[in-house]
Write a protein that holds these residues in place. Structure first.
Motif, PDB file in Angstrom:
ATOM      1  N   ALA A  13       0.686  -1.083   0.080  1.00  0.00           N
ATOM      2  CA  ALA A  13       0.167  -0.038   0.001  1.00  0.00           C
ATOM      3  C   ALA A  13       0.930   1.257   0.317  1.00  0.00           C
ATOM      4  O   ALA A  13       0.581   2.077  -0.789  1.00  0.00           O
ATOM      5  N   ALA A  14       1.916   1.168   0.668  1.00  0.00           N
ATOM      6  CA  ALA A  14       2.990   2.268   0.704  1.00  0.00           C
ATOM      7  C   ALA A  14       3.322   2.561  -0.605  1.00  0.00           C
ATOM      8  O   ALA A  14       3.713   3.706  -0.972  1.00  0.00           O
ATOM      9  N   GLU A  15       3.907   1.563  -1.359  1.00  0.00           N
ATOM     10  CA  GLU A  15       4.351   1.665  -2.462  1.00  0.00           C
ATOM     11  C   GLU A  15       3.563   2.225  -3.574  1.00  0.00           C
ATOM     12  O   GLU A  15       3.865   3.157  -4.456  1.00  0.00           O
ATOM     13  N   ALA A  16       2.179   1.639  -3.420  1.00  0.00           N
ATOM     14  CA  ALA A  16       1.231   2.261  -4.356  1.00  0.00           C
ATOM     15  C   ALA A  16       0.921   3.836  -4.148  1.00  0.00           C
ATOM     16  O   ALA A  16       0.986   4.424  -5.177  1.00  0.00           O
ATOM     17  N   ARG A  17       0.967   4.201  -2.871  1.00  0.00           N
ATOM     18  CA  ARG A  17       0.635   5.586  -2.780  1.00  0.00           C
ATOM     19  C   ARG A  17       1.740   6.542  -2.940  1.00  0.00           C
ATOM     20  O   ARG A  17       1.671   7.604  -3.547  1.00  0.00           O
ATOM     21  N   SER A  18       2.993   5.966  -2.750  1.00  0.00           N
ATOM     22  CA  SER A  18       4.281   6.683  -3.469  1.00  0.00           C
ATOM     23  C   SER A  18       4.196   6.665  -4.947  1.00  0.00           C
ATOM     24  O   SER A  18       4.449   7.710  -5.570  1.00  0.00           O
ATOM     25  N   ALA A  19       3.635   5.688  -5.554  1.00  0.00           N
ATOM     26  CA  ALA A  19       3.718   5.701  -7.015  1.00  0.00           C
ATOM     27  C   ALA A  19       2.662   6.887  -7.674  1.00  0.00           C
ATOM     28  O   ALA A  19       2.842   7.649  -8.527  1.00  0.00           O
ATOM     29  N   ILE A  20       1.565   6.598  -6.937  1.00  0.00           N
ATOM     30  CA  ILE A  20       0.471   7.779  -7.148  1.00  0.00           C
ATOM     31  C   ILE A  20       0.820   9.279  -6.867  1.00  0.00           C
ATOM     32  O   ILE A  20       0.990  10.035  -7.855  1.00  0.00           O
ATOM     33  N   ASP A  21       1.841   9.289  -5.885  1.00  0.00           N
ATOM     34  CA  ASP A  21       2.098  10.858  -5.524  1.00  0.00           C
ATOM     35  C   ASP A  21       3.267  11.262  -6.344  1.00  0.00           C
ATOM     36  O   ASP A  21       3.231  12.497  -6.541  1.00  0.00           O
ATOM     37  N   THR A  22       3.992  10.360  -7.025  1.00  0.00           N
ATOM     38  CA  THR A  22       5.028  10.825  -7.923  1.00  0.00           C
ATOM     39  C   THR A  22       4.478  10.611  -9.499  1.00  0.00           C
ATOM     40  O   THR A  22       5.279  11.007 -10.442  1.00  0.00           O
ATOM     41  N   GLY A  23       3.215  10.240  -9.573  1.00  0.00           N
ATOM     42  CA  GLY A  23       2.698  10.212 -11.023  1.00  0.00           C
ATOM     43  C   GLY A  23       3.054   9.080 -11.663  1.00  0.00           C
ATOM     44  O   GLY A  23       2.916   8.994 -13.045  1.00  0.00           O
ATOM     45  N   THR A  63       0.360   3.738 -18.848  1.00  0.00           N
ATOM     46  CA  THR A  63       0.494   3.997 -17.263  1.00  0.00           C
ATOM     47  C   THR A  63       0.330   2.669 -16.516  1.00  0.00           C
ATOM     48  O   THR A  63      -0.367   1.830 -16.755  1.00  0.00           O
ATOM     49  N   ARG A  64       1.032   2.731 -15.539  1.00  0.00           N
ATOM     50  CA  ARG A  64       1.143   1.581 -14.520  1.00  0.00           C
ATOM     51  C   ARG A  64      -0.078   1.665 -13.835  1.00  0.00           C
ATOM     52  O   ARG A  64      -0.594   2.765 -13.294  1.00  0.00           O
ATOM     53  N   LEU A  65      -0.833   0.470 -13.668  1.00  0.00           N
ATOM     54  CA  LEU A  65      -1.968   0.421 -13.366  1.00  0.00           C
ATOM     55  C   LEU A  65      -1.904  -0.348 -11.877  1.00  0.00           C
ATOM     56  O   LEU A  65      -1.401  -1.359 -11.685  1.00  0.00           O
ATOM     57  N   LEU A  66      -2.376   0.525 -10.743  1.00  0.00           N
ATOM     58  CA  LEU A  66      -2.079  -0.037  -9.458  1.00  0.00           C
ATOM     59  C   LEU A  66      -3.593  -0.637  -8.995  1.00  0.00           C
ATOM     60  O   LEU A  66      -4.623   0.175  -8.866  1.00  0.00           O
ATOM     61  N   VAL A  67      -3.643  -1.818  -8.939  1.00  0.00           N
ATOM     62  CA  VAL A  67      -5.007  -2.617  -9.039  1.00  0.00           C
ATOM     63  C   VAL A  67      -5.287  -3.134  -7.353  1.00  0.00           C
ATOM     64  O   VAL A  67      -4.607  -3.578  -6.894  1.00  0.00           O
ATOM     65  N   VAL A  68      -6.563  -2.523  -6.947  1.00  0.00           N
ATOM     66  CA  VAL A  68      -6.785  -2.680  -5.644  1.00  0.00           C
ATOM     67  C   VAL A  68      -8.399  -3.148  -5.642  1.00  0.00           C
ATOM     68  O   VAL A  68      -9.074  -2.735  -6.093  1.00  0.00           O
TER      69      VAL A  68
END
Length: 117
Positions: A13-23, A63-68
């Motif tokens: 989850a932390a890696e996903a949030r970081s990826a979102i924050d950095t685009g 775009t990288r898709l972060l699937v949740v």
């Protein structure tokens, strides 16, 4: 991130949030509408697993898709299908349960206190 041969790619989850924050990725929630309404990440887009085959063209191939999902089971299946179709997709390990437990923000669409339970 898991990258063993044949393994479904995952991020925390932390890696996903970081990826979102950095685009470096977008969050795609594959739960159903009623689950989404109770609580979801504000950055997420809803694409229920039950509608994936009809709506897959709505996803960006660039775009990288972060699937949740709720706990990581559905997102793993969807990620496997997306990777097989050529998308850059990773499953968020532990789903929205892990997202919320790790301090990720959630909002609701039903006017009640957001929950992922």
């Amino acid at each position: 991130m898991s990258d063993a041969p044949g393994a479904i790619p995952t991020v925390t989850a932390a890696e996903a949030r970081s990826a979102i924050d950095t685009g470096d990725g977008v969050l795609v929630d594959v739960r159903e509408q009623n689950e989404w309404d109770k609580g979801h990440a504000p950055e997420a887009s809803l694409l229920p697993m039950s509608q994936l085959s009809e709506r897959v063209t709505e996803l960006s191939a660039d775009t990288r898709l972060l699937v949740v999902c709720h706990s990581g089971q559905r997102s793993a299946r969807v990620t496997s299908a997306l990777v097989g179709a050529g998308y850059d997709a990773v499953s968020v390990a532990g789903g929205m349960i892990a997202w919320h437990a790790d301090g990720g923000e959630i909002v609701s669409e039903n006017g009640e206190t957001p929950t992922v339970d």
